[in-house]
Design an enzyme around this catalytic site. Structure first.
Site, PDB file in Angstrom:
ATOM      1  N   LYS A  46      15.307   1.413  24.075  1.00  0.00           N
ATOM      2  CA  LYS A  46      16.207   0.419  24.663  1.00  0.00           C
ATOM      3  C   LYS A  46      16.359   0.709  26.146  1.00  0.00           C
ATOM      4  O   LYS A  46      16.851   1.778  26.514  1.00  0.00           O
ATOM      5  CB  LYS A  46      17.577   0.458  23.977  1.00  0.00           C
ATOM      6  CG  LYS A  46      17.527   0.185  22.478  1.00  0.00           C
ATOM      7  CD  LYS A  46      18.874   0.416  21.822  1.00  0.00           C
ATOM      8  CE  LYS A  46      18.806   0.176  20.327  1.00  0.00           C
ATOM      9  NZ  LYS A  46      20.100   0.446  19.646  1.00  0.00           N
ATOM     10  N   GLY A  63      19.892  -2.545  16.863  1.00  0.00           N
ATOM     11  CA  GLY A  63      21.123  -2.861  16.152  1.00  0.00           C
ATOM     12  C   GLY A  63      22.052  -1.666  16.113  1.00  0.00           C
ATOM     13  O   GLY A  63      21.729  -0.583  16.613  1.00  0.00           O
ATOM     14  N   LYS A  91      23.710  -3.602  26.520  1.00  0.00           N
ATOM     15  CA  LYS A  91      24.918  -3.066  25.869  1.00  0.00           C
ATOM     16  C   LYS A  91      25.221  -1.645  26.335  1.00  0.00           C
ATOM     17  O   LYS A  91      26.378  -1.216  26.342  1.00  0.00           O
ATOM     18  CB  LYS A  91      24.796  -3.145  24.350  1.00  0.00           C
ATOM     19  CG  LYS A  91      23.602  -2.414  23.737  1.00  0.00           C
ATOM     20  CD  LYS A  91      23.905  -0.995  23.366  1.00  0.00           C
ATOM     21  CE  LYS A  91      22.681  -0.300  22.796  1.00  0.00           C
ATOM     22  NZ  LYS A  91      22.950   1.123  22.468  1.00  0.00           N
ATOM     23  N   ASP A 106      25.668  -4.042  18.154  1.00  0.00           N
ATOM     24  CA  ASP A 106      25.389  -2.776  18.849  1.00  0.00           C
ATOM     25  C   ASP A 106      26.364  -2.554  19.998  1.00  0.00           C
ATOM     26  O   ASP A 106      26.736  -1.422  20.301  1.00  0.00           O
ATOM     27  CB  ASP A 106      23.948  -2.794  19.369  1.00  0.00           C
ATOM     28  CG  ASP A 106      23.323  -1.405  19.372  1.00  0.00           C
ATOM     29  OD1 ASP A 106      24.011  -0.434  19.020  1.00  0.00           O
ATOM     30  OD2 ASP A 106      22.140  -1.297  19.737  1.00  0.00           O
ATOM     31  N   THR A 118      28.561   0.927  20.339  1.00  0.00           N
ATOM     32  CA  THR A 118      28.396   1.856  21.452  1.00  0.00           C
ATOM     33  C   THR A 118      29.614   1.889  22.369  1.00  0.00           C
ATOM     34  O   THR A 118      29.818   2.876  23.089  1.00  0.00           O
ATOM     35  CB  THR A 118      27.146   1.507  22.288  1.00  0.00           C
ATOM     36  OG1 THR A 118      27.192   0.129  22.654  1.00  0.00           O
ATOM     37  CG2 THR A 118      25.880   1.762  21.516  1.00  0.00           C
TER      38      THR A 118
END
Length: 408
Positions: free
Chosen positions: A159, A190, A245, A298, A302
């Protein structure tokens, strides 16, 4: 056209119960078309285990190797540290990550050199859990080893946005392996902390590819009673969700470190989702993707847990530590720190209003005081709560042209 082998099977649970599962599905009155297509793929898959090569032995690479090994697949895990390879093969434990976890015995560690063609040719699946900043150099080495006539299923779980080029993983794949490989590449993202996956706690993820059959194969490979997969066709949105995110997780951790509580965290998560959706839509992703597991799912995870490395970076910033000290002592990669640079460039190029992301950039790279950043955000004039950008899709259209999926 790229042709991929159908040798990759479903996991052992489905393998044991495929006949009964299909009988249940045939009787289901409200089965969706996508579920019917997936079950068609499952019906045609053989029952023997797959051979999987996982690139990366960090938290997530290790946990996915364990998950697949637990599903009775033959798993090889590449580590660039020879000490990890030696220790893992002797004790079936990772001395650096998930240290309390006993790994299945059908996982073999390899390295520190990258696997060669002889091993890669025997694999049904290549799974990449390498940090985004190191992916390009490794794919450039690996690409000549791939047999283009018998390509394995290629899955990517990293990511982030590449520093310097501001490229998503999909574009890195196009540049290093060509458009056919990129079109078949599958992305998984996810709310999925590694520790909870290996403990078999119920988890769901998004699985996306431009090639539906490849997404279905990846979903079947991972799907377990405690690990549910949902497929989609927006890998650009999945990638952006996973990268963006992390920036807002830093913001949430910073808020908690400063002593703010639930109202502030809820504000950051909600406004962060609005910014993510606006950035993603301007880029060319579907706004609906950000409402799924890879997006809001997600993001919520997080932004709400000290188990998140990016949240931890933000929390320690809020407590007054310097970024240099945090990065030297964190012990693992926090992709959000490097991703923030790429996000800042994308925001500026697209002309998107994303004040939280901009503030995190100022704190990380221009030394802005964390309390001053919060004060400035709260002092902004009133504005519309939800508003998508008037123009959308420029970067995505350019990427689709590279893939040969849109005419110039």
């Amino acid at each position: 056209m790229l042709r991929l082998s159908l040798k990759s099977p479903i996991h052992s649970f489905l393998s044991r119960d495929i006949s009964s599962s299909l009988r249940v599905v045939r009787r289901a009155p409200n089965l969706t078309p996508s579920s019917k297509r997936l079950m068609s793929v499952l019906k045609d898959l053989p029952s023997q285990s797959s051979r999987v090569l996982v690139f990366g032995s960090g938290n997530f690479g290790s946990c996915l190797a364990s998950h697949l090994g637990d599903s009775k697949h033959d798993v090889y895990m590449w580590a660039r540290d020879e000490c990890i390879v030696t220790h893992f093969n002797k004790h079936h434990r990772n001395p650096m990550y998930l240290r309390d976890h006993q790994f299945p015995t059908n996982i073999t560690a390899v390295g520190p050199e990258l696997p060669g063609k002889e091993l890669i040719d025997t694999m049904d699946v290549l799974l990449f859990a390498i940090p985004t900043q190191f992916l390009r150099e490794n794919l450039m080495i690996l690409h000549p080893q791939l047999d283009t006539k018998k390509m394995p299923l290629m899955i990517f779980v990293n990511k982030g946005i590449e520093v310097g080029t501001h490229a998503l993983t999909l574009e890195i794949i196009v540049d290093t392996c060509g458009p056919d490989v990129a079109k078949a590449a599958t992305f998984i993202s996810g709310p999925s902390f590694a520790k909870e996956i290996v403990e078999r706690q119920p988890t769901s993820v998004s699985v996306a590819s431009f090639t539906e059959s490849e997404a279905n194969k990846a979903s079947a490979l991972f799907h377990q009673p405690h690990f549910r997969c949902y497929t989609g066709a927006d890998p650009i949105g999945i990638e952006l969700s996973g990268a963006l995110k992390n920036v807002y997780a830093i913001a949430s951790g910073m808020s908690d470190g400063l002593g703010f509580q639930n109202n502030t965290r809820a504000m950051i998560i909600t406004r962060g989702l609005a910014e993510m959706t606006c950035i993603g839509t301007a880029y060319g992703a579907s706004p609906l993707t950000f409402l799924g597991l890879a997006g809001v799912g997600d993001l919520f995870l997080t932004c709400s847990s000290s188990n998140s490395r990016n949240y931890t970076v933000g929390y320690r910033l809020g407590m007054g530590e310097s970024l240099d000290t945090i990065m030297k002592t964190l012990g693992s990669v926090a992709e959000g720190v490097s991703t923030t640079k790429g996000v800042k460039t994308i925001i500026d190029e697209l002309g998107v209003n994303a004040p939280i992301a901009n503030s995190i950039y100022e704190v990380l790279y221009n030394g802005k005081d964390t309390r001053a950043a919060i004060r400035e955000l709260m002092a902004l004039p009133p504005s519309r709560e939800l508003e998508l950008p008037p123009t959308a899709g420029g970067p995505a259209r350019q990427l689709l042209r590279k893939l040969g999926l849109e005419n110039p």
